[in-house]
Design an enzyme around this catalytic site. Structure first.
Site, PDB file in Angstrom:
ATOM      1  N   HIS A 177       2.116  61.028  66.976  1.00 54.55           N
ATOM      2  CA  HIS A 177       3.038  61.860  67.740  1.00 54.55           C
ATOM      3  C   HIS A 177       4.279  61.031  68.047  1.00 54.55           C
ATOM      4  O   HIS A 177       4.195  59.979  68.673  1.00 54.55           O
ATOM      5  CB  HIS A 177       2.398  62.344  69.043  1.00 54.55           C
ATOM      6  CG  HIS A 177       3.322  63.212  69.863  1.00 54.55           C
ATOM      7  ND1 HIS A 177       3.427  64.574  69.652  1.00 54.55           N
ATOM      8  CD2 HIS A 177       4.186  62.907  70.862  1.00 54.55           C
ATOM      9  CE1 HIS A 177       4.314  65.078  70.497  1.00 54.55           C
ATOM     10  NE2 HIS A 177       4.790  64.089  71.240  1.00 54.55           N
ATOM     11  N   CYS A 178       5.417  61.495  67.585  1.00 53.19           N
ATOM     12  CA  CYS A 178       6.671  60.766  67.750  1.00 53.19           C
ATOM     13  C   CYS A 178       7.482  61.396  68.876  1.00 53.19           C
ATOM     14  O   CYS A 178       7.947  62.533  68.744  1.00 53.19           O
ATOM     15  CB  CYS A 178       7.468  60.779  66.450  1.00 53.19           C
ATOM     16  SG  CYS A 178       9.021  59.860  66.551  1.00 53.19           S
ATOM     17  N   PRO A 179       7.680  60.700  69.993  1.00 56.87           N
ATOM     18  CA  PRO A 179       8.464  61.289  71.087  1.00 56.87           C
ATOM     19  C   PRO A 179       9.942  61.444  70.745  1.00 56.87           C
ATOM     20  O   PRO A 179      10.635  62.266  71.358  1.00 56.87           O
ATOM     21  CB  PRO A 179       8.253  60.292  72.238  1.00 56.87           C
ATOM     22  CG  PRO A 179       7.908  59.007  71.581  1.00 56.87           C
ATOM     23  CD  PRO A 179       7.168  59.362  70.328  1.00 56.87           C
ATOM     24  N   GLY A 182      10.080  64.656  69.305  1.00 62.68           N
ATOM     25  CA  GLY A 182       9.409  65.639  70.162  1.00 62.68           C
ATOM     26  C   GLY A 182       8.377  66.454  69.435  1.00 62.68           C
ATOM     27  O   GLY A 182       8.116  67.603  69.794  1.00 62.68           O
ATOM     28  N   ASN A 183       7.761  65.870  68.414  1.00 68.21           N
ATOM     29  CA  ASN A 183       6.833  66.618  67.578  1.00 68.21           C
ATOM     30  C   ASN A 183       5.854  65.641  66.940  1.00 68.21           C
ATOM     31  O   ASN A 183       6.101  64.432  66.885  1.00 68.21           O
ATOM     32  CB  ASN A 183       7.598  67.382  66.494  1.00 68.21           C
ATOM     33  CG  ASN A 183       6.778  68.469  65.840  1.00 68.21           C
ATOM     34  OD1 ASN A 183       5.642  68.733  66.250  1.00 68.21           O
ATOM     35  ND2 ASN A 183       7.335  69.121  64.829  1.00 68.21           N
TER      36      ASN A 183
END
Length: 335
Positions: A177-179, A182-183
């Protein structure tokens, strides 16, 4: 039905208990101290100790992701707009053809980076396919091989599917999960994420280059307070210190355009270092046929999957692996 249960019984019946498989609905006899078992008919894996943990800070994670996305979009907009404002007048004043070339390259890199970012951030990360489960006549033999049950989504989960607590859903072939986008990065947007990293890395290299080129033309002339003569180590150190102090004194006289160029150069080099490390890590996992999560789960496991450039070819959608068309020099040498 009794014969069927005896045929697909998993463990010998010693101090056993009767449970129901969530995948096919058949009754299974297992050891009473077996928290994890696998159905001999459908292949579904049941973990009796699995519990649903409520995420108390789900809203906080969503707001964190939105803030990161807004900051990244603002940074890209500043790099594009600030670069156009600071670099274009300098380049066009040097050569009109260089200015046209710079404008074309800037437009291509800007559009490519923004497009890949939007598709990676707002596209579907990968929805697991729907599969029939729950009843014996419907579920066939090994139909749910190594599937587990997601306590959050209340549906089957394949071995390469993981539930993301930040997104609140299961993601197929989830990498991480890559902040910053945001996805999640999964089967649906992994290519777009890699394309974004490549495009952003090339853009940062180009920004650093053009900022250096334009900065050399707008930087004030250097004033030296002393002249150093000689070629020994002490003289070289004094000369280096004199150059550094001259640059600092001239930096005070920089215009707003020069300050923007300095900021763009420093930020582009810093971002380029981080992007290069992340891109190299991602390409290494793809080369090994893994994702980041599968890499973590396979630590300490001696089973090594198929690795090679064919994994990169399949990932980027190339139907054929180009080295297969090259001559095999080992076979020629043996002959």
């Amino acid at each position: 039905m009794a014969d069927l249960l005896q045929e697909h019984c998993i463990t010998p019946v010693n101090e056993n208990c009767e449970v129901i498989c969530w995948g096919c609905g058949l009754r299974l006899l297992i050891r009473s101290h077996s928290p994890i078992f696998k159905c001999g008919w459908c292949g579904a894996v049941t973990n009796q100790n699995a519990r649903k943990h409520e995420c108390e800070y789900f809203w906080l994670r969503r707001w964190r992701d939105r803030c990161f996305v807004c900051v990244l979009l603002a940074f890209m907009a500043f790099v594009i707009c600030g670069g156009v404002w600071a670099v274009c007048p300098v380049v066009f004043s040097i050569s009109y053809s260089c200015g046209i070339f710079h404008s074309i390259v800037t437009s291509i890199l800007s559009v490519t980076t923004l497009y890949t970012f939007i598709t990676a951030a707002f596209g579907c990360a990968g929805t697991p396919p729907s599969i029939l489960w729950g009843s014996y006549p419907t579920v066939g033999k090994d139909h749910l091989e190594n599937y587990t049950f997601c306590q959050y989504c209340s549906k089957p989960k394949s071995p390469r599917t993981h539930h993301c607590r930040s997104c609140g859903k299961c993601i197929q072939d989830m990498d991480h999960h890559c902040p910053f986008i945001g996805n999640c990065v999964g089967a649906g947007n992994h290519r777009h994420f890699i394309a974004f990293l490549i495009s952003a890395a090339i853009s940062m290299i180009y920004v650093a280059f053009v900022c250096t080129y334009a900065g050399l033309h707008v930087w004030p002339s250097l004033s030296y307070r002393s002249h150093v003569n000689g070629y020994n180590s002490n003289m070289a150190l004094r000369a280096l210190k004199e150059i550094i102090f001259a640059l600092l004194r001239s930096a005070v006289l920089l215009s707003a355009r020069g300050l923007v160029l300095v900021y763009l150069f420093v930020s582009s080099v810093s971002v380029e270092l981080g992007l290069s490390v992340l891109l190299w890590q991602q390409l290494c996992y793809i080369y090994e046929g893994k994702t980041y999560l599968s890499h973590l789960s396979s630590r300490g496991n001696n089973n090594v999957g198929e690795r090679g450039c064919q994994n990169l070819s399949r990932f980027f959608g190339c139907p054929y692996y180009f080295p297969r068309f090259l001559p095999n020099f080992q076979k020629i040498h043996k002959k």
